[in-house]
Design a protein around this motif. Structure first.
Motif, short mmCIF file in Angstrom:
data_model
loop_
_atom_site.label_atom_id
_atom_site.label_comp_id
_atom_site.label_asym_id
_atom_site.label_seq_id
_atom_site.Cartn_x
_atom_site.Cartn_y
_atom_site.Cartn_z
N ARG A 155 -4.46 -22.54 4.23
CA ARG A 155 -3.39 -24.08 4.38
C ARG A 155 -4.41 -25.20 4.44
O ARG A 155 -5.02 -25.22 5.52
CB ARG A 155 -3.01 -23.54 5.01
N MET A 156 -4.07 -26.16 3.91
CA MET A 156 -4.89 -27.33 3.62
C MET A 156 -3.90 -28.77 4.55
O MET A 156 -2.54 -28.58 4.21
CB MET A 156 -5.31 -27.95 2.33
N ASN A 157 -4.56 -29.11 5.11
CA ASN A 157 -3.66 -30.71 5.39
C ASN A 157 -4.24 -32.27 4.64
O ASN A 157 -5.36 -32.00 5.36
CB ASN A 157 -3.10 -30.41 6.99
N PHE A 158 -4.18 -32.76 4.20
CA PHE A 158 -4.50 -34.26 3.48
C PHE A 158 -4.58 -35.01 3.99
O PHE A 158 -3.36 -36.18 3.90
CB PHE A 158 -4.55 -33.48 1.97
N PHE A 164 -0.34 -28.35 1.80
CA PHE A 164 -0.86 -27.06 0.38
C PHE A 164 -1.28 -26.01 0.24
O PHE A 164 -2.15 -26.10 1.34
CB PHE A 164 -0.78 -27.87 -0.38
N GLN A 165 -1.76 -24.98 -0.09
CA GLN A 165 -2.60 -23.38 -0.51
C GLN A 165 -3.82 -24.55 -0.85
O GLN A 165 -3.57 -25.09 -1.60
CB GLN A 165 -2.42 -22.43 -0.98
N ALA A 166 -5.62 -23.71 -0.41
CA ALA A 166 -6.68 -24.12 -0.72
C ALA A 166 -6.79 -24.30 -2.54
O ALA A 166 -6.63 -25.29 -2.62
CB ALA A 166 -7.59 -23.29 -0.08
N GLY A 249 -8.19 -27.35 7.11
CA GLY A 249 -7.48 -25.87 6.70
C GLY A 249 -7.47 -25.08 7.69
O GLY A 249 -8.12 -25.16 8.49
N GLN A 250 -6.05 -24.23 7.75
CA GLN A 250 -6.23 -23.14 8.77
C GLN A 250 -5.65 -22.39 7.81
O GLN A 250 -4.54 -22.33 6.53
CB GLN A 250 -5.15 -23.66 9.76
N ARG A 251 -6.39 -20.53 8.56
CA ARG A 251 -5.69 -19.89 7.47
C ARG A 251 -4.32 -19.12 8.24
O ARG A 251 -4.04 -19.19 9.30
CB ARG A 251 -6.47 -19.09 7.82
N LEU A 252 -3.29 -18.42 6.95
CA LEU A 252 -2.19 -18.36 7.11
C LEU A 252 -2.00 -16.84 8.30
O LEU A 252 -3.16 -16.15 8.14
CB LEU A 252 -1.59 -17.70 6.02
N GLY A 253 -1.40 -17.05 9.10
CA GLY A 253 -0.96 -16.09 10.37
C GLY A 253 -1.87 -16.64 11.14
O GLY A 253 -2.19 -15.96 12.52
#
Length: 254
Positions: A155-158, A164-166, A249-253
């Motif tokens: 998961r991305m944070n802009f 949103f997803q990568a 980014g941060q991985r789901l879960g």
């Protein structure tokens, strides 16, 4: 006496700062280090008026008729004068180039170099038809695209504004470029070349009747690949090298 002590202290801390910088610099993977350094030095040379962009841009006629073959490389190294656009591109170039090199290309430096050569060749061919003179930004988008497709669950944070997803990251960057008034042709070229590489390397070989069309030449493996890998090496998490917040980014879960 006081002046001598102050001078000695300043010299000591300067030496410590230099050693720290040198140590951190040498820890950057070799391909990422070489490419980002070349980009920074090229821009510095232009800023100091040692060279001009007219000596760097991609021009097929000058390459073929005047044998100015260096333009095949230098057009990937110049991102414009120092400013927001340059810093923005350098941060994303360093971040995602390093993530790829320390992630899916860990221990496969030759394959990473081959991706550079393959992507650069395609961009040079396509760039001829769309009259692009500098392809560094497109190359950055290609790296971002390949990383984003290989990390679809991140998961991305802009800028703290969008989540949103990568896989959507290249398109978000294209939209941001459009908001800044830039042409999106460069971004589309990077996305197209990145998709071609991803399809040939990651998708097509796993299809029924598919196979690997991209094979790294043996001489590149001889030059860049080391015979043994350090089993105790712990690379930086693939979605977080460099500590930059843009496109974090941060991985789901996770």
């Amino acid at each position: 006496m006081t002046c001598q002590a102050s001078a000695g202290s300043l010299q000591f801390w300067s030496k410590m700062a230099y050693q720290t910088f040198q140590q951190e610099y040498l820890q950057i993977p070799v391909v990422t280090r070489a490419y980002t350094t070349a980009c920074v030095l090229t821009t510095a040379a232009v800023q100091l008026e040692l060279i001009t962009p007219f000596q760097l841009y991609f021009n097929p006629d000058l390459i073929l008729r005047n044998y100015q073959v260096w333009r095949l490389i230098t057009n990937f190294l110049f991102f414009g004068p120092v400013g927001f656009n340059f810093l923005f591109n350098m941060i994303f170039l360093y971040r995602y180039c390093r993530m790829l090199e320390e992630g899916s290309f860990r221990g496969r430096t030759a394959d990473f170099v081959f991706m550079f050569l393959f992507g650069g060749l395609l961009m040079t061919i396509f760039g001829t038809f769309v009259s692009l003179v500098f392809l560094g930004q497109a190359f950055t988008i290609m790296l971002v695209y390949v990383w984003s497709r290989r990390n679809p669950n991140v998961r991305m944070n802009f800028f703290g504004l969008l989540n949103f997803q990568a896989p959507f990251l290249p398109w978000v960057l294209m939209g941001f470029s459009l908001l800044l008034g830039n042409s999106i042709i460069v971004d589309l070229l990077g996305i197209a070349v990145g998709h071609v590489y991803f399809f040939l390397e990651d998708v097509f070989p796993n299809q029924p009747g598919g196979g690997r069309w991209l094979k790294t030449p043996f001489f590149l493996k001889m030059l860049f690949d080391t015979p043994e890998e350090d089993a105790n090496y712990n690379p930086l998490p693939e979605e977080r090298p460099g500590g930059f917040a843009w496109g974090e980014g941060q991985r789901l879960g996770g």
